[in-house]
Scaffold this active site. Structure first.
Site, PDB file in Angstrom:
ATOM      1  N   GLN C 202       0.883  -1.175   0.129  1.00  0.00           N
ATOM      2  CA  GLN C 202      -0.118  -0.082   0.038  1.00  0.00           C
ATOM      3  C   GLN C 202       0.913   1.104   0.119  1.00  0.00           C
ATOM      4  O   GLN C 202       1.456   1.659   1.080  1.00  0.00           O
ATOM      5  CB  GLN C 202      -0.875   0.015   1.406  1.00  0.00           C
ATOM      6  CG  GLN C 202      -1.657  -1.293   1.534  1.00  0.00           C
ATOM      7  CD  GLN C 202      -2.992  -1.274   0.300  1.00  0.00           C
ATOM      8  OE1 GLN C 202      -3.622  -0.539   0.129  1.00  0.00           O
ATOM      9  NE2 GLN C 202      -3.004  -2.781  -0.460  1.00  0.00           N
ATOM     10  N   ALA C 243     -11.726   3.396   3.705  1.00  0.00           N
ATOM     11  CA  ALA C 243     -10.670   2.549   3.031  1.00  0.00           C
ATOM     12  C   ALA C 243      -9.853   3.173   2.129  1.00  0.00           C
ATOM     13  O   ALA C 243      -9.998   4.252   1.600  1.00  0.00           O
ATOM     14  CB  ALA C 243     -11.445   1.210   2.749  1.00  0.00           C
ATOM     15  N   HIS C 244      -8.855   2.284   1.521  1.00  0.00           N
ATOM     16  CA  HIS C 244      -7.962   2.687   0.671  1.00  0.00           C
ATOM     17  C   HIS C 244      -8.623   3.417  -0.793  1.00  0.00           C
ATOM     18  O   HIS C 244      -9.580   2.844  -1.187  1.00  0.00           O
ATOM     19  CB  HIS C 244      -6.682   1.892   0.334  1.00  0.00           C
ATOM     20  CG  HIS C 244      -7.339   0.346   0.048  1.00  0.00           C
ATOM     21  ND1 HIS C 244      -6.283  -0.568  -0.146  1.00  0.00           N
ATOM     22  CD2 HIS C 244      -8.306  -0.150  -0.146  1.00  0.00           C
ATOM     23  CE1 HIS C 244      -7.069  -1.818  -0.594  1.00  0.00           C
ATOM     24  NE2 HIS C 244      -8.338  -1.352  -0.466  1.00  0.00           N
ATOM     25  N   ASN C 245      -8.076   4.483  -1.331  1.00  0.00           N
ATOM     26  CA  ASN C 245      -8.519   4.883  -2.478  1.00  0.00           C
ATOM     27  C   ASN C 245      -9.939   5.677  -2.518  1.00  0.00           C
ATOM     28  O   ASN C 245     -10.439   5.842  -3.383  1.00  0.00           O
ATOM     29  CB  ASN C 245      -8.459   4.011  -3.657  1.00  0.00           C
ATOM     30  CG  ASN C 245      -6.694   3.379  -3.784  1.00  0.00           C
ATOM     31  OD1 ASN C 245      -6.153   2.652  -3.321  1.00  0.00           O
ATOM     32  ND2 ASN C 245      -6.097   3.999  -4.884  1.00  0.00           N
TER      33      ASN C 245
END
Lengths: 344, 344, 344
Positions: C202, C243-245
């Site tokens: 990540q 969360a990511h993105n």
């Protein structure tokens, strides 16, 4: 920051894929399929995005072997077995170097004289390590992280900043714990007695086996007695609650904001999706999958797929979801019958 | 660690129970009913596990007076009024000693000159105590815990590591706060104005009364004005959100990952189960019980038992849960009528 | 504490309202409508409480222009356009002074030699600032807060105690981050490979734009690559998972314990209410509102109002909610038909 450039051919070699298009094209960065521009490479790891390849500004896209190459438009392709993994490799080519945690104990860290810190460990600023605690070689203890007394941490672990691990908990090798997570807080145990609510002592521990990863701001309670147990390879997302005496089997995943109540036993390879809850004192069979936001009240057999609260098999959940339409049709049929009767 | 051994008779005496079986049998440890082996004692506090006694490897099991002693197999029994409490006593006999927090302020702690720290307090490494803050006698302030300015903490409290308590909050005696919990963060208050979203100042406090326990990584917001109030004996599990101006009545329990929205007033002895939510500006009557994952939108009378979202009485929730079967039967009846009509 | 007193007329002037009643009445404090007593002023910002004005012990109440003044009883009124905002102004008149964070770096803070801390910053006790990190002028870094390496924080930010911000994240101006929040933890990304579960690196960042506020104990994951992005004016309550993105559009709000899964794109002015969840890889249109506890599985158009899991439009949700009654009525009609048939 030094920018890096690779030819598409070099990239294909690194991921074991084949180029369809211009292998000499120079790639200088990565981006998602909808944001990529010339000089960048992207990927499609999810069929949902396949139609976006032709419209993408990317110079090249990494795709799986099932991708319809006629749909690529003017984009060059790198075709490979596992586009997701391949892209991870490409990401690491272009990524800034990972943070290098220098070995050594920061002067502001407070390490008990009776603690043992292994070779090559990094102990960050204002970290605290308690009496008789043992930290294995090459483990990172982040800034502000607090390890209580008699804790055992394995080798090669990465404990990010502001983690709290309480007394006597045991953590294996290569475990990653993200910021703010608490391991070994008291289980929630009270009993109504003649003199009011009485706290039930929580004297057990948490045992975290090798290769577990625990996200940020999670809470893993210590056992009432014995252990709360995260087995090898368990992966936990952020803000997850694991109550006292829970067991989570190897390679199971607990996704963001899910929770597992006391003494539940979760098998191997289980997925508990986001915001789902597992009741106390139940067993979830190996490989079961619990849909997001579900509440599982009863034991689940291996391989079960459930959704809803109380959780039921996906098929029954779908029947329930479609019920308003089912009832509407039924009402039409009843109205038709009433009309026939009325007119007869 | 020094291992301890007690005869079963000694144990029965300590919990006020009677031995059925071999009172001279030596017990050297505790375990859960399914994991216990010879030399260990276990308990059955939940009917669900009663059938496991005969199959258990335990030398003895503590049971309640309603236990069917003919189902004990070869296991010795300790029969008593409250097996759960009795077992807690037995657990403490065998438990490792609790962490001893030595009185004193760790040299790395930062205590304002205007703060007052009582007699016998333990202030851990890298703890921070703000201006004019008062900490009562024999209270533990864990490593890395930060108390803002003008905070008042009572006597005999246990604030675990990495807790944050902001300015002017007031905490009573014998309060336990687990790692990572935040008390006194701003309430979530914004108003859409002509120049965009404007923050509404949150100038109140949190008041935590005596004998409250708050789990790990909880958030208890300060009031917009006045106070957010956790009354005497409230018990809160992990990752629970209590919004601004909420009141929680004496001895109520908020279980893991539940949340209470702004200005809700929760009565005495209420249980809000795991992952449930209570809407803002409503009242929950004394002794009400909210099932896990429910969302309560409206006031509840005392003693209510509700489930689902929007929450409804258990009986109505069950009717709703059984609706797919009800509709299926109804469809069969309609089909039968249609057949009669068609054939008539 | 010095107590302050204002005449009702003075207060009305300060909020641009008109007095109905005794403008000379002296006001010495504030309270909620049900708790106020003589000498205090309260407000009604929510119709629900309008009926409580006459019964209130308050000397005066601030109300909107739509308030029925005949319902005020003996209470004096301050009538104004926006009672909520007006009351916020009044609250600040009586509030204790806000905490003054003195400029300077506390001697116990650990600031890397390569870090740059702007003019007028306050860096609290035991705070940690990593290599090459830049903190803008007049920003507060609370006690125990840890900023990793290469972080950029803007001007006039307020980072409360025990926050963790990991490497390379970028935070704009006037951003408020409450205690215990984690920014930049790894996204939850794993892939099943031939040798077991493999962590997907990540390597992206979190970008937080100007005027964002993030509550306590939230988790904002860094992107797999690129950025997780909270745009200008986003307001996030406590215990929220991003969360990511994920992208969250300008002035959108994520309420307590809600969560947004990976790569979801949330538009401008969206409200995701408490404990709701947004699925990964979907788009939520501008101005959409997601009811509390809902689970949104699919894209939502701008302005959508949805509830339930899977989330559906409010009207359909209501039809579903009323289904037990609908079915009961239908059963009565079927029974009536059966009777007619039986008796014919």
């Amino acid at each position: 920051m030094i920018s890096k450039t690779f030819s598409l051919g070099e990239i294909a070699d690194k991921v074991g894929g084949e180029v369809l298009g211009d292998g000499g094209c120079m790639i200088c960065g990565i981006a998602s399929i909808d944001e990529a521009s010339a000089g960048q490479i992207s990927f499609v790891g999810n069929k949902k995005y396949a139609a976006m390849v032709a419209a993408s500004g990317a110079s090249a896209v990494i795709v799986g072997r099932d991708f319809d190459v006629s749909a690529a438009g003017s984009c060059s392709l790198v075709v490979c077995d596992r586009p997701n993994t391949a892209f991870a490799t490409v990401v690491s080519l272009f990524a800034p170097p990972a943070v290098a945690f220098q070995p050594g104990v920061h002067p502001s860290a407070v390490v008990s004289e009776s603690a043992v810190v292994g070779d090559g460990c990094h102990v960050g600023a204002c970290a605290v390590i308690g009496d008789r605690t043992v930290v294995g070689d090459k483990t990172v203890v982040g800034a502000g992280t607090v390890l209580g007394s008699d804790v055992v941490i394995g080798r090669g672990c990465l404990l990010y900043p502001n983690v709290s691990i309480r007394e006597r908990c045991v953590v294996g090798d290569r475990v990653i714990v993200h910021c703010g997570t608490v391991i070994g807080s008291d289980g929630f145990g009270f009993e109504a007695g003649p003199e009011g609510i009485v706290k039930i002592p929580q004297v057990g521990i948490v045992q975290v086996d090798d290769d577990v990863e625990i996200g940020a701001n999670c809470t893993i309670d210590r056992a009432r007695f014995g252990r709360t147990w995260l087995k090898r390879g368990v992966k936990i997302d952020n803000l997850v609650q694991v109550a006292h005496n829970v067991e989570v089997g190897e390679f199971s995943m607990l996704i963001g904001q899910s929770g597992v109540a006391g003494s539940a036993k979760i098998g191997r390879g289980v997925i508990v999706a986001a915001q789902a809850g597992v009741n106390g004192h139940i067993r979830i069979g190996d490989g079961a999958q619990v849909a997001g936001t579900s509440g599982v009240l009863k034991d689940l057999p291996p391989g079960a797929r459930v959704a809803g609260t109380p959780a039921e098999p996906q098929k029954e959940f779908m029947t329930r979801f479609l019920l308003p339409k089912t009832v509407e049709k039924l009402r039409d049929r009843v109205a038709a019958l009433e009309k026939i009767i009325r007119e007869s």
